[in-house]
Design a protein around this motif. Structure first.
Motif, PDB file in Angstrom:
ATOM      1  N   VAL A   1       5.923  14.399  -9.048  1.00  0.00           N
ATOM      2  CA  VAL A   1       7.369  14.566  -9.218  1.00  0.00           C
ATOM      3  C   VAL A   1       7.763  14.582 -10.688  1.00  0.00           C
ATOM      4  CG1 VAL A   1       9.642  13.583  -8.716  1.00  0.00           C
ATOM      5  CG2 VAL A   1       7.843  13.550  -6.958  1.00  0.00           C
ATOM      6  N   LEU A   2       7.390  13.535 -11.432  1.00  0.00           N
ATOM      7  CA  LEU A   2       7.823  13.450 -12.834  1.00  0.00           C
ATOM      8  C   LEU A   2       7.203  14.556 -13.676  1.00  0.00           C
ATOM      9  CD1 LEU A   2       7.771   9.578 -13.409  1.00  0.00           C
ATOM     10  CD2 LEU A   2       9.682  11.050 -12.732  1.00  0.00           C
TER      11      LEU A   2
ATOM     12  N   PRO B   1       0.808  -1.228   0.000  1.00  0.00           N
ATOM     13  CA  PRO B   1       0.000   0.000   0.000  1.00  0.00           C
ATOM     14  C   PRO B   1       0.840   1.275   0.000  1.00  0.00           C
ATOM     15  CG  PRO B   1      -0.147  -1.138   2.119  1.00  0.00           C
ATOM     16  CD  PRO B   1       0.535  -2.069   1.182  1.00  0.00           C
ATOM     17  N   PHE B   2       1.999   1.239   0.638  1.00  0.00           N
ATOM     18  CA  PHE B   2       2.864   2.416   0.636  1.00  0.00           C
ATOM     19  C   PHE B   2       3.459   2.651  -0.752  1.00  0.00           C
ATOM     20  CE2 PHE B   2       2.841   0.982   5.062  1.00  0.00           C
ATOM     21  CZ  PHE B   2       2.420   2.142   5.689  1.00  0.00           C
ATOM     22  N   CYS B   3       3.665   1.561  -1.494  1.00  0.00           N
ATOM     23  CA  CYS B   3       4.157   1.692  -2.860  1.00  0.00           C
ATOM     24  C   CYS B   3       3.102   2.344  -3.743  1.00  0.00           C
ATOM     25  CB  CYS B   3       4.554   0.332  -3.422  1.00  0.00           C
ATOM     26  SG  CYS B   3       5.907  -0.464  -2.523  1.00  0.00           S
ATOM     27  N   ALA B   4       1.832   2.020  -3.516  1.00  0.00           N
ATOM     28  CA  ALA B   4       0.759   2.657  -4.280  1.00  0.00           C
ATOM     29  C   ALA B   4       0.724   4.155  -3.999  1.00  0.00           C
ATOM     30  CB  ALA B   4      -0.583   2.017  -3.938  1.00  0.00           C
ATOM     31  N   ARG B   5       0.896   4.512  -2.732  1.00  0.00           N
ATOM     32  CA  ARG B   5       0.936   5.932  -2.374  1.00  0.00           C
ATOM     33  C   ARG B   5       2.131   6.617  -3.034  1.00  0.00           C
ATOM     34  NH1 ARG B   5      -0.788  10.771  -2.024  1.00  0.00           N
ATOM     35  NH2 ARG B   5       0.189  12.074  -0.427  1.00  0.00           N
ATOM     36  N   ALA B   6       3.287   5.972  -2.965  1.00  0.00           N
ATOM     37  CA  ALA B   6       4.483   6.551  -3.586  1.00  0.00           C
ATOM     38  C   ALA B   6       4.301   6.692  -5.087  1.00  0.00           C
ATOM     39  CB  ALA B   6       5.703   5.684  -3.273  1.00  0.00           C
ATOM     40  N   ASP B   7       3.632   5.728  -5.704  1.00  0.00           N
ATOM     41  CA  ASP B   7       3.430   5.778  -7.149  1.00  0.00           C
ATOM     42  C   ASP B   7       2.610   7.009  -7.535  1.00  0.00           C
ATOM     43  OD1 ASP B   7       3.868   4.036  -9.636  1.00  0.00           O
ATOM     44  OD2 ASP B   7       1.740   4.510  -9.768  1.00  0.00           O
ATOM     45  N   SER B   8       1.589   7.317  -6.737  1.00  0.00           N
ATOM     46  CA  SER B   8       0.774   8.498  -7.059  1.00  0.00           C
ATOM     47  C   SER B   8       1.578   9.780  -6.893  1.00  0.00           C
ATOM     48  CB  SER B   8      -0.472   8.521  -6.165  1.00  0.00           C
ATOM     49  OG  SER B   8      -0.129   8.736  -4.803  1.00  0.00           O
ATOM     50  N   ILE B   9       2.508   9.792  -5.927  1.00  0.00           N
ATOM     51  CA  ILE B   9       3.347  10.977  -5.715  1.00  0.00           C
ATOM     52  C   ILE B   9       4.343  11.137  -6.867  1.00  0.00           C
ATOM     53  CG2 ILE B   9       5.147  11.955  -4.240  1.00  0.00           C
ATOM     54  CD1 ILE B   9       3.667  10.582  -1.864  1.00  0.00           C
ATOM     55  N   VAL B  10       5.017  10.045  -7.196  1.00  0.00           N
ATOM     56  CA  VAL B  10       6.047  10.113  -8.239  1.00  0.00           C
ATOM     57  C   VAL B  10       5.440  10.469  -9.590  1.00  0.00           C
ATOM     58  CG1 VAL B  10       7.713   8.747  -9.551  1.00  0.00           C
ATOM     59  CG2 VAL B  10       7.666   8.586  -7.057  1.00  0.00           C
ATOM     60  N   HIS B  11       4.396   9.752  -9.975  1.00  0.00           N
ATOM     61  CA  HIS B  11       3.827   9.971 -11.305  1.00  0.00           C
ATOM     62  C   HIS B  11       2.903  11.193 -11.351  1.00  0.00           C
ATOM     63  CE1 HIS B  11       5.307   6.277 -13.248  1.00  0.00           C
ATOM     64  NE2 HIS B  11       5.293   5.806 -12.009  1.00  0.00           N
ATOM     65  N   GLY B  12       2.244  11.476 -10.234  1.00  0.00           N
ATOM     66  CA  GLY B  12       1.302  12.582 -10.245  1.00  0.00           C
ATOM     67  C   GLY B  12       1.935  13.940 -10.005  1.00  0.00           C
TER      68      GLY B  12
ATOM     69  N   PHE C   1      11.240  14.684  -2.246  1.00  0.00           N
ATOM     70  CA  PHE C   1      11.818  14.364  -3.551  1.00  0.00           C
ATOM     71  C   PHE C   1      12.414  15.614  -4.194  1.00  0.00           C
ATOM     72  CE2 PHE C   1       8.988  10.723  -3.099  1.00  0.00           C
ATOM     73  CZ  PHE C   1       9.721   9.694  -3.675  1.00  0.00           C
ATOM     74  N   ALA C   2      11.670  16.706  -4.128  1.00  0.00           N
ATOM     75  CA  ALA C   2      12.114  17.938  -4.783  1.00  0.00           C
ATOM     76  C   ALA C   2      13.429  18.432  -4.207  1.00  0.00           C
ATOM     77  CB  ALA C   2      11.038  19.015  -4.648  1.00  0.00           C
ATOM     78  N   ALA C   3      13.576  18.349  -2.894  1.00  0.00           N
ATOM     79  CA  ALA C   3      14.810  18.823  -2.271  1.00  0.00           C
ATOM     80  C   ALA C   3      16.010  18.025  -2.764  1.00  0.00           C
ATOM     81  CB  ALA C   3      14.692  18.727  -0.751  1.00  0.00           C
TER      82      ALA C   3
END
Length: 293
Positions: free
Chosen positions: A154-155, A141-152, A283-285
């Protein structure tokens, strides 16, 4: 889930005014005997909650130090944490976490240990100044959360300044369908290419909570996602039967273990480690610092 654990444990009883025991040269306890004693100490010290299960793995002699090294496996409700430890030969003194070799450059070590090839799902240019590598589990579940952050977030913010590489790290002891999802994803990559893979990737994470917990039922659902993403049924069947995708996943898990990764998601940003589903500003930092180098 777990509090940060940094300690030296006396697990043979209460500490008293007596000298430390001399090494006996023989290992007096095994993992099954050690685990409940370590759990008693961690629980009594408030370092883990009552519902965390503790087991011991990978117990072996550590060079000629007179110590043994192993991993405490802490598990709760589908989540896990691995904590390295060292224990004296008589099984009394337990030291948590790895010793630090200050002669080692951790970034250089990480970069040397991470391989990136055509077997890995990637986004962005290989010439990008920043490369983010993620070791992840489709059922975490934490990977799903991270995926939304990275793709939504960060990238989309950094676009062509960042390359993203996704590494399969299914934790099969905790997540019964994660292995099948990783293998089918790799098969989609092999047969239908990067774009198809990322369609599959997004669909699995989007439906993570509703995929059947039963491995066979889940495999059927995930297979339909793979076909919808662009892989043919025949090619998927052939790829899964060949074992090629399973080997890619096994190699990636071995790579993660060699890097000392003990939880998902774990990221490396130009070799600098970042653990967990961190907020975008973290991530941004790190990315901004790399872009300024």
């Amino acid at each position: 889930m777990f509090r940060k654990i940094v300690a030296v444990l006396l697990i043979g009883g209460l500490a008293g005014c007596s000298p430390a025991p001399e090494p006996t040269g023989e290992f007096a306890v095994d993992g099954e005997a050690l685990a409940p004693r370590a759990r008693r100490y961690l629980l009594g010290g408030g370092q883990i909650p009552e519902d965390v299960q503790v087991t011991v793995a990978n117990l072996a002699a550590f060079g000629s130090t007179g110590l043994h090294r192993g991993d405490l496996m802490l598990a709760k409700e589908g989540q896990s944490q691995r904590v390295s430890f060292y224990v004296t030969a008589d099984g009394r003194w337990l030291f948590l976490n790895d010793p630090i070799d200050l002669d080692v450059d951790p970034v250089a070590t990480s970069l040397a240990g991470i391989s990136i090839s055509s077997d890995d799902p990637t986004l962005g240019s290989p010439d990008a100044k920043v490369t983010i590598v993620e070791y992840s589990d489709f059922q975490c579940p934490f990977c799903a959360r991270a995926d939304s952050i990275v793709h939504g977030e960060v990238l989309s913010r950094y676009e062509d300044q960042v390359r993203f590489v996704y590494k399969q790290m299914p934790m099969v002891s905790l997540h019964p369908w994660a292995q099948a999802a990783s293998e089918m994803g790799i098969c989609v990559l092999f047969g239908a290419g990067q774009d198809a893979y990322w369609r599959f990737h997004a669909e699995v994470f989007a439906n993570q909570r509703t995929i059947a917990p039963d491995p066979l039922a889940a495999a059927d659902e995930i297979r339909r996602m793979a076909i919808a993403a662009g892989e043919t049924s025949e090619a998927l069947t052939e790829c899964m039967a060949s074992g090629r995708a399973a080997q890619v996943v096994a190699d990636t898990v071995a790579e993660a273990n060699a890097l000392g990764i003990n939880a998902t998601p774990t990221f490396f940003i130009n070799g600098r480690k970042l653990s967990g589903a961190q907020p975008p500003e973290v991530f941004a930092a790190m990315i901004d610092a790399e872009l300024e180098r």
